[in-house]
Design a protein around this motif. Structure first.
Motif, PDB file in Angstrom:
ATOM      1  N   MET A 169       0.837  -1.196   0.000  1.00 16.08           N
ATOM      2  CA  MET A 169       0.000   0.000   0.000  1.00 16.08           C
ATOM      3  C   MET A 169       0.873   1.247   0.000  1.00 16.08           C
ATOM      4  N   SER A 170       0.557   2.225  -0.857  1.00 13.89           N
ATOM      5  CA  SER A 170       1.328   3.463  -0.895  1.00 13.89           C
ATOM      6  C   SER A 170       0.907   4.372   0.243  1.00 13.89           C
ATOM      7  N   SER A 171       1.765   5.350   0.561  1.00 19.70           N
ATOM      8  CA  SER A 171       1.442   6.282   1.640  1.00 19.70           C
ATOM      9  C   SER A 171       0.213   7.115   1.292  1.00 19.70           C
ATOM     10  N   GLU A 172      -0.002   7.385  -0.010  1.00 19.99           N
ATOM     11  CA  GLU A 172      -1.178   8.152  -0.424  1.00 19.99           C
ATOM     12  C   GLU A 172      -2.461   7.377  -0.164  1.00 19.99           C
ATOM     13  N   GLN A 173      -2.401   6.054  -0.269  1.00 20.77           N
ATOM     14  CA  GLN A 173      -3.582   5.241  -0.005  1.00 20.77           C
ATOM     15  C   GLN A 173      -3.859   5.117   1.490  1.00 20.77           C
ATOM     16  N   LEU A 174      -2.820   5.205   2.296  1.00 25.26           N
ATOM     17  CA  LEU A 174      -2.995   5.050   3.737  1.00 25.26           C
ATOM     18  C   LEU A 174      -3.655   6.264   4.357  1.00 25.26           C
ATOM     19  N   VAL A 175      -3.160   7.445   4.062  1.00 29.35           N
ATOM     20  CA  VAL A 175      -3.759   8.686   4.581  1.00 29.35           C
ATOM     21  C   VAL A 175      -3.937   9.663   3.432  1.00 29.35           C
ATOM     22  N   PRO A 176      -4.977  10.508   3.465  1.00 33.66           N
ATOM     23  CA  PRO A 176      -5.196  11.492   2.392  1.00 33.66           C
ATOM     24  C   PRO A 176      -4.031  12.481   2.305  1.00 33.66           C
ATOM     25  N   LYS A 177      -3.875  13.109   1.154  1.00 35.00           N
ATOM     26  CA  LYS A 177      -2.773  14.052   0.948  1.00 35.00           C
ATOM     27  C   LYS A 177      -2.837  15.225   1.908  1.00 35.00           C
ATOM     28  N   ASP A 178      -4.042  15.663   2.273  1.00 33.05           N
ATOM     29  CA  ASP A 178      -4.185  16.833   3.133  1.00 33.05           C
ATOM     30  C   ASP A 178      -4.291  16.465   4.609  1.00 33.05           C
ATOM     31  N   TRP A 179      -4.017  15.196   4.946  1.00 35.18           N
ATOM     32  CA  TRP A 179      -4.226  14.724   6.314  1.00 35.18           C
ATOM     33  C   TRP A 179      -3.304  15.430   7.311  1.00 35.18           C
ATOM     34  N   ALA A 180      -2.044  15.621   6.954  1.00 33.97           N
ATOM     35  CA  ALA A 180      -1.112  16.301   7.863  1.00 33.97           C
ATOM     36  C   ALA A 180      -1.589  17.713   8.168  1.00 33.97           C
ATOM     37  N   GLY A 181      -2.135  18.386   7.152  1.00 39.91           N
ATOM     38  CA  GLY A 181      -2.656  19.731   7.373  1.00 39.91           C
ATOM     39  C   GLY A 181      -3.824  19.737   8.344  1.00 39.91           C
ATOM     40  N   LYS A 182      -4.712  18.770   8.221  1.00 38.94           N
ATOM     41  CA  LYS A 182      -5.848  18.678   9.145  1.00 38.94           C
ATOM     42  C   LYS A 182      -5.377  18.380  10.565  1.00 38.94           C
ATOM     43  N   LEU A 183      -4.363  17.531  10.668  1.00 41.46           N
ATOM     44  CA  LEU A 183      -3.863  17.164  11.990  1.00 41.46           C
ATOM     45  C   LEU A 183      -3.058  18.282  12.641  1.00 41.46           C
ATOM     46  N   SER A 184      -2.674  19.299  11.872  1.00 42.77           N
ATOM     47  CA  SER A 184      -1.837  20.369  12.424  1.00 42.77           C
ATOM     48  C   SER A 184      -2.539  21.131  13.542  1.00 42.77           C
ATOM     49  N   ARG A 185      -3.859  20.986  13.633  1.00 41.28           N
ATOM     50  CA  ARG A 185      -4.605  21.644  14.719  1.00 41.28           C
ATOM     51  C   ARG A 185      -4.459  20.903  16.036  1.00 41.28           C
ATOM     52  N   LEU A 186      -3.951  19.680  15.981  1.00 36.91           N
ATOM     53  CA  LEU A 186      -3.884  18.844  17.181  1.00 36.91           C
ATOM     54  C   LEU A 186      -2.445  18.654  17.646  1.00 36.91           C
ATOM     55  N   SER A 187      -2.309  18.289  18.911  1.00 35.52           N
ATOM     56  CA  SER A 187      -1.010  17.892  19.458  1.00 35.52           C
ATOM     57  C   SER A 187      -1.262  16.877  20.569  1.00 35.52           C
ATOM     58  N   ILE A 188      -0.262  16.077  20.875  1.00 37.68           N
ATOM     59  CA  ILE A 188      -0.372  15.097  21.956  1.00 37.68           C
ATOM     60  C   ILE A 188      -0.467  15.829  23.281  1.00 37.68           C
ATOM     61  N   SER A 189      -1.418  15.437  24.101  1.00 39.97           N
ATOM     62  CA  SER A 189      -1.590  16.041  25.423  1.00 39.97           C
ATOM     63  C   SER A 189      -1.099  15.075  26.488  1.00 39.97           C
ATOM     64  N   THR A 190      -0.286  15.560  27.415  1.00 42.84           N
ATOM     65  CA  THR A 190       0.193  14.708  28.505  1.00 42.84           C
ATOM     66  C   THR A 190       0.540  15.541  29.722  1.00 42.84           C
ATOM     67  N   LYS A 191       0.377  14.955  30.904  1.00 44.46           N
ATOM     68  CA  LYS A 191       0.805  15.582  32.149  1.00 44.46           C
ATOM     69  C   LYS A 191       2.096  14.953  32.652  1.00 44.46           C
ATOM     70  N   SER A 192       2.602  13.998  31.892  1.00 43.58           N
ATOM     71  CA  SER A 192       3.843  13.336  32.279  1.00 43.58           C
ATOM     72  C   SER A 192       5.013  14.291  32.102  1.00 43.58           C
ATOM     73  N   ASN A 193       6.042  14.124  32.918  1.00 43.62           N
ATOM     74  CA  ASN A 193       7.217  14.976  32.823  1.00 43.62           C
ATOM     75  C   ASN A 193       7.896  14.797  31.477  1.00 43.62           C
ATOM     76  N   LEU A 194       8.229  15.922  30.839  1.00 45.10           N
ATOM     77  CA  LEU A 194       8.969  15.864  29.592  1.00 45.10           C
ATOM     78  C   LEU A 194      10.396  15.459  29.884  1.00 45.10           C
ATOM     79  N   ARG A 195      11.025  14.808  28.910  1.00 47.91           N
ATOM     80  CA  ARG A 195      12.366  14.272  29.127  1.00 47.91           C
ATOM     81  C   ARG A 195      13.351  14.862  28.144  1.00 47.91           C
ATOM     82  N   GLY A 196      14.616  14.778  28.501  1.00 50.12           N
ATOM     83  CA  GLY A 196      15.678  15.168  27.579  1.00 50.12           C
ATOM     84  C   GLY A 196      15.991  16.644  27.634  1.00 50.12           C
ATOM     85  N   GLN A 197      17.124  17.021  27.094  1.00 52.69           N
ATOM     86  CA  GLN A 197      17.573  18.406  27.069  1.00 52.69           C
ATOM     87  C   GLN A 197      17.462  19.015  25.681  1.00 52.69           C
TER      88      GLN A 197
END
Length: 291
Positions: free
Chosen positions: A1-29
């Motif tokens: 399956m090609s990447s175009e068949q897996l998700v629509p071409k504009d899918w990343a743009g639609k997802l740009s409104r969202l982000s992962i939400s967490t209360k866990s401590n962020l890691r790394g410098q």
């Protein structure tokens, strides 16, 4: 399956409104798009404090000195990255075409959310080949990640997911997503779940189901085959048999959810028939898994 068949071409743009939400401590410098309450060298100003010997003189605010004749330095909120790992079940029970495509869409969508926020993503599919995980950071790798998901072979693992998943996990994740159908025994899930908290501070199971699994449509005399063990059994599907099935499935679900609660793990059941858009923009938002 090609990447175009897996998700629509504009899918990343639609997802740009969202982000992962967490209360866990962020890691790394490393720099990311998240602000911790630690003080560091980002561009987000916090406040002033009086200069102490050993402080960086470049942080002295000379305008404040001119007004007060005292040395004060600027403090800035530190920037830290979120580290997200996505773990995908590839046992044969995930092999229904609708379920499998949906599971891959979930993995791809979550990965896009991570990469476009400049956080660190790792991904592994639990399989018998022991392929190395995908590890990248930054939006430039979104296309490569979606292609990685598209290229995964059809589910073929016959051994249990819960007994084989741990070696595929890194030990430094902020958030761990587990995409699976949760069809192994409760005993095997308990062994697996009790070990998960040492791998991440925020663990979330996305339990993928289909309408047919929730309410089988077949009836009469049928021969059922366990898709993983290939064990066959002849069954006459009657009202009593269906009632027994629903009762046992409900009991399995309740025990699974109790185990997740016991070990501080979140679980969300998502139906492949409802589609990826419904899951990302309604279910995950309501559960506060994304924001």
């Amino acid at each position: 399956m090609s990447s175009e068949q897996l998700v629509p071409k504009d899918w990343a743009g639609k997802l740009s409104r969202l982000s992962i939400s967490t209360k866990s401590n962020l890691r790394g410098q490393h720099k990311g798009s998240h602000r911790s309450q630690r003080f560091g060298a980002s561009l987000d100003f916090s406040d002033f404090r009086e200069y102490s010997p050993g402080d960086d003189v470049r942080q002295i605010d000379w305008n404040v000195y001119a007004r007060t004749d005292k040395y004060f330095i600027k403090r800035f909120l530190d920037e830290q990255e979120m580290r997200v790992h996505i773990l995908l079940d590839t046992t044969k029970s995930m092999g229904d075409s609708l379920k499998w495509n949906f599971a891959k869409q979930l993995a791809a969508s979550l990965g896009i959310l991570v990469l476009q926020r400049d956080d660190r993503l790792s991904f592994s599919a639990v399989n018998e080949d022991k392929k190395p995980p995908f590890r990248r950071k930054g939006a430039t790798y979104r296309k490569a990640f979606v292609q990685t998901i598209s290229d995964i072979d059809e589910p073929a693992m016959t051994s249990t997911f819960t007994d084989n998943a741990l070696p595929f996990l890194p030990k430094d994740s902020t958030v761990l997503f587990v995409i699976t159908d949760c069809l192994e025994s409760i005993e095997s899930w308990e062994r697996f779940l009790q070990k998960l908290p040492k791998f991440a501070g925020d663990i979330r199971i996305l339990q993928v189901v289909t309408d047919e699994e929730l309410a089988p449509s077949y009836g009469g005399d049928v021969q059922l085959e366990d898709i993983e063990t290939l064990e066959q059994v002849n069954v006459s599907i009657s009202t009593r048999v269906l009632e027994s099935f629903h009762r046992e499935r409900k009991e399995h679900q309740q025990r699974l959810e109790l185990l997740c609660h016991k070990f501080g793990i979140k679980i969300l059941q998502v139906n492949a028939h409802e589609g990826i858009s419904h899951t990302m923009f309604q279910q995950l938002l309501r559960a506060n898994w994304v924001q």
